[in-house]
Every structure is written in structure tokens, then in C-alpha cells.
Motif scaffolding. Sequence first.
Motif, PDB file in Angstrom:
ATOM      1  N   ASP A 239      37.707  37.009   5.147  1.00  0.00           N
ATOM      2  CA  ASP A 239      38.526  37.020   6.358  1.00  0.00           C
ATOM      3  C   ASP A 239      39.364  35.749   6.389  1.00  0.00           C
ATOM      4  O   ASP A 239      38.893  34.681   6.788  1.00  0.00           O
ATOM      5  CB  ASP A 239      37.636  37.102   7.603  1.00  0.00           C
ATOM      6  N   SER A 240      40.618  35.843   5.924  1.00  0.00           N
ATOM      7  CA  SER A 240      41.513  34.679   5.904  1.00  0.00           C
ATOM      8  C   SER A 240      42.168  34.540   7.280  1.00  0.00           C
ATOM      9  O   SER A 240      43.347  34.843   7.481  1.00  0.00           O
ATOM     10  CB  SER A 240      42.573  34.849   4.811  1.00  0.00           C
ATOM     11  N   CYS A 241      41.381  34.055   8.213  1.00  0.00           N
ATOM     12  CA  CYS A 241      41.797  34.022   9.622  1.00  0.00           C
ATOM     13  C   CYS A 241      42.580  32.765   9.990  1.00  0.00           C
ATOM     14  O   CYS A 241      42.978  32.598  11.142  1.00  0.00           O
ATOM     15  CB  CYS A 241      40.556  34.132  10.511  1.00  0.00           C
ATOM     16  N   GLY A 242      42.781  31.855   9.027  1.00  0.00           N
ATOM     17  CA  GLY A 242      43.464  30.607   9.334  1.00  0.00           C
ATOM     18  C   GLY A 242      42.540  29.424   9.172  1.00  0.00           C
ATOM     19  O   GLY A 242      41.337  29.582   8.954  1.00  0.00           O
ATOM     20  N   TYR A 243      43.100  28.220   9.275  1.00  0.00           N
ATOM     21  CA  TYR A 243      42.303  27.012   9.085  1.00  0.00           C
ATOM     22  C   TYR A 243      41.792  26.419  10.395  1.00  0.00           C
ATOM     23  O   TYR A 243      40.884  25.607  10.392  1.00  0.00           O
ATOM     24  CB  TYR A 243      43.128  25.950   8.354  1.00  0.00           C
ATOM     25  N   ASN A 244      42.403  26.776  11.524  1.00  0.00           N
ATOM     26  CA  ASN A 244      42.044  26.061  12.753  1.00  0.00           C
ATOM     27  C   ASN A 244      40.748  26.585  13.362  1.00  0.00           C
ATOM     28  O   ASN A 244      40.328  27.727  13.133  1.00  0.00           O
ATOM     29  CB  ASN A 244      43.185  26.119  13.772  1.00  0.00           C
ATOM     30  N   ALA A 245      40.110  25.743  14.147  1.00  0.00           N
ATOM     31  CA  ALA A 245      38.799  26.046  14.724  1.00  0.00           C
ATOM     32  C   ALA A 245      38.845  27.245  15.662  1.00  0.00           C
ATOM     33  O   ALA A 245      37.924  28.069  15.665  1.00  0.00           O
ATOM     34  CB  ALA A 245      38.274  24.813  15.465  1.00  0.00           C
ATOM     35  N   ALA A 246      39.900  27.372  16.449  1.00  0.00           N
ATOM     36  CA  ALA A 246      39.987  28.471  17.409  1.00  0.00           C
ATOM     37  C   ALA A 246      40.005  29.825  16.703  1.00  0.00           C
ATOM     38  O   ALA A 246      39.362  30.782  17.146  1.00  0.00           O
ATOM     39  CB  ALA A 246      41.224  28.306  18.287  1.00  0.00           C
ATOM     40  N   ALA A 247      40.741  29.914  15.600  1.00  0.00           N
ATOM     41  CA  ALA A 247      40.812  31.169  14.854  1.00  0.00           C
ATOM     42  C   ALA A 247      39.458  31.537  14.268  1.00  0.00           C
ATOM     43  O   ALA A 247      39.040  32.698  14.301  1.00  0.00           O
ATOM     44  CB  ALA A 247      41.859  31.059  13.749  1.00  0.00           C
ATOM     45  N   ALA A 248      38.752  30.546  13.731  1.00  0.00           N
ATOM     46  CA  ALA A 248      37.419  30.805  13.177  1.00  0.00           C
ATOM     47  C   ALA A 248      36.451  31.229  14.275  1.00  0.00           C
ATOM     48  O   ALA A 248      35.619  32.118  14.073  1.00  0.00           O
ATOM     49  CB  ALA A 248      36.907  29.551  12.471  1.00  0.00           C
ATOM     50  N   ARG A 249      36.566  30.592  15.425  1.00  0.00           N
ATOM     51  CA  ARG A 249      35.694  30.933  16.560  1.00  0.00           C
ATOM     52  C   ARG A 249      35.902  32.380  16.990  1.00  0.00           C
ATOM     53  O   ARG A 249      34.936  33.120  17.232  1.00  0.00           O
ATOM     54  CB  ARG A 249      35.971  29.973  17.716  1.00  0.00           C
ATOM     55  N   ARG A 250      37.151  32.812  17.046  1.00  0.00           N
ATOM     56  CA  ARG A 250      37.451  34.196  17.433  1.00  0.00           C
ATOM     57  C   ARG A 250      36.929  35.182  16.385  1.00  0.00           C
ATOM     58  O   ARG A 250      36.361  36.233  16.724  1.00  0.00           O
ATOM     59  CB  ARG A 250      38.959  34.371  17.629  1.00  0.00           C
ATOM     60  N   ALA A 251      37.120  34.860  15.115  1.00  0.00           N
ATOM     61  CA  ALA A 251      36.656  35.751  14.048  1.00  0.00           C
ATOM     62  C   ALA A 251      35.141  35.881  14.069  1.00  0.00           C
ATOM     63  O   ALA A 251      34.595  36.974  13.855  1.00  0.00           O
ATOM     64  CB  ALA A 251      37.132  35.230  12.696  1.00  0.00           C
ATOM     65  N   LEU A 252      34.457  34.801  14.339  1.00  0.00           N
ATOM     66  CA  LEU A 252      32.996  34.843  14.428  1.00  0.00           C
ATOM     67  C   LEU A 252      32.534  35.652  15.633  1.00  0.00           C
ATOM     68  O   LEU A 252      31.540  36.388  15.550  1.00  0.00           O
ATOM     69  CB  LEU A 252      32.437  33.419  14.511  1.00  0.00           C
ATOM     70  N   ALA A 253      33.246  35.528  16.725  1.00  0.00           N
ATOM     71  CA  ALA A 253      32.868  36.281  17.927  1.00  0.00           C
ATOM     72  C   ALA A 253      32.943  37.783  17.665  1.00  0.00           C
ATOM     73  O   ALA A 253      32.082  38.553  18.115  1.00  0.00           O
ATOM     74  CB  ALA A 253      33.788  35.893  19.087  1.00  0.00           C
ATOM     75  N   VAL A 254      33.963  38.207  16.907  1.00  0.00           N
ATOM     76  CA  VAL A 254      34.103  39.633  16.577  1.00  0.00           C
ATOM     77  C   VAL A 254      32.926  40.098  15.732  1.00  0.00           C
ATOM     78  O   VAL A 254      32.332  41.153  15.986  1.00  0.00           O
ATOM     79  CB  VAL A 254      35.440  39.880  15.840  1.00  0.00           C
ATOM     80  N   ARG A 255      32.554  39.321  14.729  1.00  0.00           N
ATOM     81  CA  ARG A 255      31.439  39.707  13.858  1.00  0.00           C
ATOM     82  C   ARG A 255      30.115  39.663  14.614  1.00  0.00           C
ATOM     83  O   ARG A 255      29.241  40.516  14.392  1.00  0.00           O
ATOM     84  CB  ARG A 255      31.393  38.796  12.631  1.00  0.00           C
ATOM     85  N   GLU A 257      29.644  40.191  17.795  1.00  0.00           N
ATOM     86  CA  GLU A 257      29.584  41.349  18.687  1.00  0.00           C
ATOM     87  C   GLU A 257      29.253  42.625  17.898  1.00  0.00           C
ATOM     88  O   GLU A 257      28.486  43.480  18.358  1.00  0.00           O
ATOM     89  CB  GLU A 257      30.915  41.514  19.409  1.00  0.00           C
ATOM     90  N   LYS A 258      29.791  42.743  16.710  1.00  0.00           N
ATOM     91  CA  LYS A 258      29.564  43.923  15.885  1.00  0.00           C
ATOM     92  C   LYS A 258      28.127  43.984  15.366  1.00  0.00           C
ATOM     93  O   LYS A 258      27.490  45.056  15.373  1.00  0.00           O
ATOM     94  CB  LYS A 258      30.547  43.925  14.712  1.00  0.00           C
ATOM     95  N   LEU A 259      27.590  42.824  14.909  1.00  0.00           N
ATOM     96  CA  LEU A 259      26.255  42.789  14.305  1.00  0.00           C
ATOM     97  C   LEU A 259      25.144  42.550  15.320  1.00  0.00           C
ATOM     98  O   LEU A 259      23.980  42.872  15.063  1.00  0.00           O
ATOM     99  CB  LEU A 259      26.197  41.679  13.242  1.00  0.00           C
ATOM    100  N   GLY A 260      25.504  41.932  16.447  1.00  0.00           N
ATOM    101  CA  GLY A 260      24.483  41.513  17.404  1.00  0.00           C
ATOM    102  C   GLY A 260      23.804  40.232  16.983  1.00  0.00           C
ATOM    103  O   GLY A 260      22.801  39.803  17.564  1.00  0.00           O
ATOM    104  N   ARG A 261      24.349  39.571  15.968  1.00  0.00           N
ATOM    105  CA  ARG A 261      23.819  38.315  15.440  1.00  0.00           C
ATOM    106  C   ARG A 261      24.883  37.707  14.523  1.00  0.00           C
ATOM    107  O   ARG A 261      25.917  38.343  14.243  1.00  0.00           O
ATOM    108  CB  ARG A 261      22.540  38.547  14.624  1.00  0.00           C
TER     109      ARG A 261
END
Length: 360
Positions: A239-255, A257-261
Motif C-alpha cells: 500500500d503505497s499510501c505516501g510518506y506522511n504520518a497522516a496517510a499511514a494512519r488512515r491506511a492503518l485505520a482501514v485495515r 476496521e476490516k480485520l478487527g485488529r
Amino acid sequence: MEVRLEQALMASNLSARKSTIYDIAKATGSSTSTVSMVLNGTWTRYRIKEETAQRILESARKLGYNVNMKARGLRLSRSGLVGMVLPHYRNRFFAGLAQTFEDQARSRGLCPIVVGTQRDPSVEVSVTETLLSQRVELLFIAGVRNPTPLNELCAAAGVPSINLDLPGDGAPSVVSDNRGGARAITDVLIEKLIARGKSADELVLLGGLPGEYATEMRIAGFRDAFEARRIAPAADAVDSCGYNAAAARRALAVRYEKLGRLPSGLLMNSITAFEGLVQFTSTLPPDAWKSTVVGCFDWDPFAAHLAFDVTMLRQDVQAIISEAFALVDNFDAAERSVVVVPTGFGGIFEEAEQTKEFDR
């Protein structure tokens, strides 16, 4: 452009490549900083032993490394100013590049100027034009996605330029071994997952920019590690979501929510993406940390105090800057070589940073 850069990188690894100061350092057991100071003639100022200097010079001769004294004399005919442009100082890698550049420039009797451009191409051009107007003797261009316009400005002014971190086809480049480093840290994380009874295909590579050289090389190294084991990463593992912290935080939130962990394994593509991970997980229950192994293609000593398992890959800023100055010493306006500097884990390069103890 990415294809040409990858071909240049592959070509640089052929046996016919020119020797570098990293080769000399390895052959003599010296730090790259020591080798650089011997080759640029400032070793007596730093009380390096004569026998050490002679050993390094002999090794350089045997390896076919030629110091171009005429090119070195360039600095005497200009202003004494040398410049570096870089995206920012917000992570240890770029801050380390800037500090090491300043240290090595001063050791050569030069005055360094470092300017952050916030990855804005218009600012990069403006800063380069300003530095050239001040008659800098050379310019190091760090972390610029397309450095060619800046290389062309330097060439028109008769000023050597060297690309750092991200290569370009307008000047010689010095880069970290992104592919080899990514494969090495991916191997470590896969082993940790297996030891925990987890599947390797749960490992995720998060961060970076699609089409960017460093990101593409790290993705290739990530896939190399899987291919060597004859297994495949998950379809959504990268997931090449960008280098900044906010983008990584959003990408992690999506995963999450999907996995429940959290995913069982996370390889963060930069320290800024890693910061996004720390920010996101700080909102979770403490036990959530224990289920994940984490790696980062960047290094910060404070990570050792975090509450979860983390492996960090360190880029050798000392060697990168030393190799860049070596290219200037032997500067050829037609040269387009790419020097690849190995990476390591944790504090593997700490010896090279002991700038007050140069092989006494």
C-alpha cells in the motif's frame, strides 16, 4: 524514467563498476569518513595515523581508485560555499544527511549551506538558482523525485551536482541499497511471523509513493524475499499510501476496521509512515500491540523504548556523503553512474560516526 534508473542501478552492480570509498573502507577496515579524509588530504588535521593513511592510499591504488587532484582544486577558484537541497529535516535520515554534509564540508575547508524545499518542485528550482547565484562550488541534491532540471541548471553554471537518495539521469547519484535492504528486513519479519505461528502472507508493506525510485526498489526487495521462499505476499500486501504520518494512519485505520485488529506484520516504508503507526496504535488497547511484528525502512534510537516488537533498517549517511564528495573529487560532467551504499540494522554504522576517533 524509472526503467532507465533501474537499468543504471543494475549496471552499477556489475563487476566493471568503478571502485568507491566504501570498497576501500571495507578492504582496510576503516570508516568511510577516515577514507574520505585521507583521500582529500585532511587526515593530519584529524590526527589519523600515518600508517593508516598509507594503508588506505595503497588500497586505493590496488583497487584502481584515482583521486583527481585537478577536480579537487576547483574549490580554490570559487567562493568556498557548497550547497545541499533536501525535502525537510523532519526525520533522522535527512537530518543526518545534512549534519554529515556540513561536517565533511567543513573538514575540507568549505562553508556548507543546507536548504529544505518541502518537496515543492518550484521551490527546488528557486533555491537552486539562488545558490548558484551565490557561486556555490557544488550542489548535493537530496530526496528530489526529479532532479534533472536542477542538474541542468548546475551544468549550465559549470557547477558539479550529485544526486543523493533518489537518482536522476542528469548527474551521478549516490543511493542506499533500497532493494537489498528491503529484502533483508522483510526476511527478518517473515522469520518472526513464522516463529509466532503466523502466516508470512499477513505481512504488509505500507508507505511510499507509486512510481518513485526508492519506493519501487523497496517493493521489489519486499517481493524478492517472498520469491526466495517460493511463497507470495497477499494481493493487497503493498500500500503505497505516501510518506506522511497522516496517510499511514488512515491506511492503518482501514485495515484495522476490516480485520478487527492490526495486521500480524507491518513493514513501514519510512520513519514518517512509522510515526503514523505509533499515532494510530496509541489509541488502541495495550494488548493490540502484542499481536504485531513491525519493521521500518529507517532508523530512530527512540524506537527501542516502544512497547512492541520493532526492527529498524538504517541507511549509512556517512558513506552516502563520503561517496558524494568522492564523486566531486573525480567529477566528470558526462558521468551518470549510480553508487549504491549498503544498509544495516540498528547501530551497525555507529563506529563510522565516532568522528573524534579516526583510527588513532
